[in-house]
Motif scaffolding. Structure first.
Motif, PDB file in Angstrom:
ATOM      1  N   ASP A 136       0.821  -1.217   0.000  1.00 27.76           N
ATOM      2  CA  ASP A 136       0.000   0.000   0.000  1.00 27.76           C
ATOM      3  C   ASP A 136       0.854   1.267   0.000  1.00 27.76           C
ATOM      4  O   ASP A 136       0.459   2.302   0.528  1.00 27.76           O
ATOM      5  N   TYR A 137       2.039   1.163  -0.577  1.00 29.65           N
ATOM      6  CA  TYR A 137       2.893   2.353  -0.690  1.00 29.65           C
ATOM      7  C   TYR A 137       2.388   3.256  -1.821  1.00 29.65           C
ATOM      8  O   TYR A 137       1.755   2.756  -2.769  1.00 29.65           O
ATOM      9  N   PRO A 138       2.679   4.557  -1.722  1.00 29.13           N
ATOM     10  CA  PRO A 138       2.250   5.466  -2.792  1.00 29.13           C
ATOM     11  C   PRO A 138       3.131   5.337  -4.040  1.00 29.13           C
ATOM     12  O   PRO A 138       3.833   6.272  -4.435  1.00 29.13           O
ATOM     13  N   THR A 139       3.143   4.154  -4.620  1.00 26.55           N
ATOM     14  CA  THR A 139       3.907   3.885  -5.845  1.00 26.55           C
ATOM     15  C   THR A 139       2.937   3.252  -6.842  1.00 26.55           C
ATOM     16  O   THR A 139       1.867   2.783  -6.420  1.00 26.55           O
ATOM     17  N   PRO A 140       3.269   3.200  -8.130  1.00 25.44           N
ATOM     18  CA  PRO A 140       2.304   2.696  -9.111  1.00 25.44           C
ATOM     19  C   PRO A 140       1.726   1.318  -8.787  1.00 25.44           C
ATOM     20  O   PRO A 140       0.527   1.103  -8.949  1.00 25.44           O
ATOM     21  N   SER A 158      10.186  -1.498  -8.713  1.00 22.73           N
ATOM     22  CA  SER A 158       9.390  -1.903  -7.553  1.00 22.73           C
ATOM     23  C   SER A 158       9.734  -3.344  -7.183  1.00 22.73           C
ATOM     24  O   SER A 158      10.324  -4.092  -7.983  1.00 22.73           O
ATOM     25  N   VAL A 159       9.333  -3.731  -5.972  1.00 25.68           N
ATOM     26  CA  VAL A 159       9.571  -5.110  -5.527  1.00 25.68           C
ATOM     27  C   VAL A 159       8.922  -6.077  -6.521  1.00 25.68           C
ATOM     28  O   VAL A 159       9.528  -7.085  -6.907  1.00 25.68           O
ATOM     29  N   LYS A 160       7.711  -5.744  -6.969  1.00 27.37           N
ATOM     30  CA  LYS A 160       7.029  -6.627  -7.936  1.00 27.37           C
ATOM     31  C   LYS A 160       7.821  -6.735  -9.238  1.00 27.37           C
ATOM     32  O   LYS A 160       7.923  -7.817  -9.821  1.00 27.37           O
ATOM     33  N   THR A 201       4.177  -1.335  -4.221  1.00 24.11           N
ATOM     34  CA  THR A 201       5.344  -1.890  -3.519  1.00 24.11           C
ATOM     35  C   THR A 201       6.520  -0.901  -3.631  1.00 24.11           C
ATOM     36  O   THR A 201       6.521  -0.020  -4.493  1.00 24.11           O
ATOM     37  N   CYS A 202       7.495  -1.062  -2.729  1.00 21.37           N
ATOM     38  CA  CYS A 202       8.603  -0.093  -2.635  1.00 21.37           C
ATOM     39  C   CYS A 202       9.471  -0.080  -3.882  1.00 21.37           C
ATOM     40  O   CYS A 202       9.753  -1.132  -4.476  1.00 21.37           O
ATOM     41  N   ILE A 203       9.955   1.103  -4.196  1.00 18.71           N
ATOM     42  CA  ILE A 203      10.844   1.266  -5.345  1.00 18.71           C
ATOM     43  C   ILE A 203      12.270   1.522  -4.858  1.00 18.71           C
ATOM     44  O   ILE A 203      12.491   2.329  -3.953  1.00 18.71           O
ATOM     45  N   ARG A 204      13.212   0.799  -5.460  1.00 20.83           N
ATOM     46  CA  ARG A 204      14.630   0.980  -5.124  1.00 20.83           C
ATOM     47  C   ARG A 204      15.445   1.093  -6.403  1.00 20.83           C
ATOM     48  O   ARG A 204      15.028   0.642  -7.475  1.00 20.83           O
ATOM     49  N   ASP A 205      16.647   1.638  -6.247  1.00 21.68           N
ATOM     50  CA  ASP A 205      17.583   1.810  -7.356  1.00 21.68           C
ATOM     51  C   ASP A 205      18.662   0.737  -7.212  1.00 21.68           C
ATOM     52  O   ASP A 205      19.546   0.841  -6.356  1.00 21.68           O
ATOM     53  N   ASP A 254      11.089   1.381   6.050  1.00 21.02           N
ATOM     54  CA  ASP A 254      11.337   1.338   4.605  1.00 21.02           C
ATOM     55  C   ASP A 254      10.731   2.563   3.918  1.00 21.02           C
ATOM     56  O   ASP A 254       9.509   2.733   3.912  1.00 21.02           O
ATOM     57  N   PRO A 255      11.558   3.430   3.303  1.00 23.06           N
ATOM     58  CA  PRO A 255      10.984   4.533   2.530  1.00 23.06           C
ATOM     59  C   PRO A 255      10.315   3.984   1.274  1.00 23.06           C
ATOM     60  O   PRO A 255      10.770   2.979   0.720  1.00 23.06           O
ATOM     61  N   PRO A 256       9.222   4.618   0.794  1.00 25.73           N
ATOM     62  CA  PRO A 256       8.525   4.112  -0.390  1.00 25.73           C
ATOM     63  C   PRO A 256       9.422   4.054  -1.620  1.00 25.73           C
ATOM     64  O   PRO A 256       9.359   3.116  -2.395  1.00 25.73           O
ATOM     65  N   LYS A 257      10.274   5.093  -1.754  1.00 27.84           N
ATOM     66  CA  LYS A 257      11.044   5.173  -3.006  1.00 27.84           C
ATOM     67  C   LYS A 257      12.426   5.767  -2.745  1.00 27.84           C
ATOM     68  O   LYS A 257      12.538   6.824  -2.109  1.00 27.84           O
TER      69      LYS A 257
END
Ligand SMILES: O=c1ccn([C@@H]2O[C@H](COP(=O)(O)OP(=O)(O)O[C@H]3O[C@H](CO)[C@H](O)[C@H](O)[C@H]3O)[C@@H](O)[C@H]2O)c(=O)[nH]1
Length: 333
Positions: free
Chosen positions: A210-214, A258-260, A217-221, A285-288
């Motif tokens: 339920d993170y504010p991402t498309p 994203s994790v997905k 799930t969390c987004i990482r680089d 965990d930060p969302p992004k």
């Protein structure tokens, strides 16, 4: 000669190999508390010792003609840093102070320090630039930020010359398949997924949907470990040539997944289907977190060349040949 502290660890061992491939002489210093002797390239000199021991360090700096130091040795688990902060401040901060003191005593002034995106805390920016104020939210992030501040003060007072590299999510493995990621316990996303796809874990759990991402799930680089260590060599060369000093740089790719999306890529590369459980958020965990690496490109000319598929492909090559990490000598294919 370049001293690599923590050269038996995941990122350090990749740095050692690349330094040697590029013609540098290398001495590795590691206490093997989390590192693996088998990860150390046999072309390097290996010295086992404690970073917090002035005697061990004094001996090291007296014996070898060290021009520059890369310092990878640290505890890195955010959750553990919250429950056992002493361990983090003692090792990541106090031992680093001892290192700095011994370096300066021996007239060695060039240091590349492994910092982290965790210094930014919970940033709201889409892409993170180095100017963003540091605001770490856990002892791990604070320990790294404290050292960055110590480095600033030591450069002013004692002429230390440093580059701090703030890693985003290091992943992947050397393409030889001989070195790779082997943490105990393993908590990082890509190795956890690949261990599951090898049958070593029952399932994977996605921490938060339920993170504010498309896709929620969390987004990482995710940055390939070989690109990451190449950046260290760019930085060390520039330090030794007096082209740079006393700067902090982000190390990422500028692209977030994203994790997905990471799970999808792991399924695609391995041709296997994952059993995925959608669970609660993991605290802190930060969302992004996506890096701008523009500064590293502009100042030092470095650019990452590997994408997420390369990361997963090389990590898979490592994990399926070493399903139990370095302890496993059976070499499955
Ligand atoms: O089983 C898992 C493991 C991870 N994740 C998610 O995958 C993403 C990446 O998680 P990692 O644990 O692989 O990486 P982090 O971004 O949490 O950690 C990175 O940043 C940390 C500081 O913030 C430390 O520096 C750490 O070593 C470094 O890999 C996160 O959104 C996490 O919630 C899952 O959903 N399931």
């Amino acid at each position: 000669m370049i001293l690599v502290i923590g050269g038996a660890g995941y990122i350090g061992s990749h740095a050692v190999k690349l330094l040697l491939d590029q013609g540098y002489q290398v001495v590795v210093f590691d206490n093997l508390s989390t590192g693996h002797q088998e990860a150390v390239d046999p072309r390097a000199v290996f010295v086992q010792g404690e970073l917090g021991s002035r005697t061990d360090l004094d001996h090291l700096f007296s014996k070898y003609p060290i021009e520059g130091v890369m310092h990878f040795a640290a505890h890195i688990q955010v959750g553990e840093s919250v429950t056992d902060p002493f361990k983090y401040y003692e090792n990541n901060v106090a031992s680093t102070l001892t290192l700095l003191s011994v370096m300066l005593q021996h007239g060695v002034k060039k240091l590349i320090f492994s910092s982290t995106a965790a210094v930014y805390g919970l940033p709201e920016e889409d892409v993170i630039q180095e100017e963003l104020p540091a605001n770490p939210i856990n002892p791990y992030g604070r320990s790294k930020w404290m050292v960055e501040q110590i480095l600033q003060d030591f450069s002013y007072a004692y002429g230390l010359e440093y580059v701090a590299l703030r890693y985003f999510n290091a992943a992947g493995a050397d393409q030889s398949g001989k070195i790779g990621e082997d943490h105990d316990p393993e908590t990082h996303l890509i190795p956890v997924i690949l261990q599951h796809l090898l049958g070593l874990r029952e399932k994977i759990t996605v921490f938060g949907t339920d993170y504010p991402t498309p896709d929620g799930t969390c987004i990482r680089d995710y940055i390939h470990v070989v690109d990451l260590v190449e950046a260290h060599i760019y930085a060390m060369r520039a330090l030794l040539d007096n082209r740079v000093k006393n700067e902090a740089f982000n190390l990422g790719t500028g692209h977030g997944y994203s994790v997905k999306e990471v799970i999808d890529m792991c399924e695609k590369v391995t041709g296997k289907k994952a059993t995925v459980e959608y669970g609660a958020r993991r605290e802190g965990d930060p969302p992004k977190l996506v890096a701008s690496s523009e500064k590293m490109h502009r100042v030092l000319g470095w650019k990452p060349t590997h994408n997420l598929e390369d990361i997963v492909r090389t990590a898979w090559n490592w994990h399926r040949n070493h399903p139990n990490g370095y302890v496993d000598k059976r070499h499955h294919v």
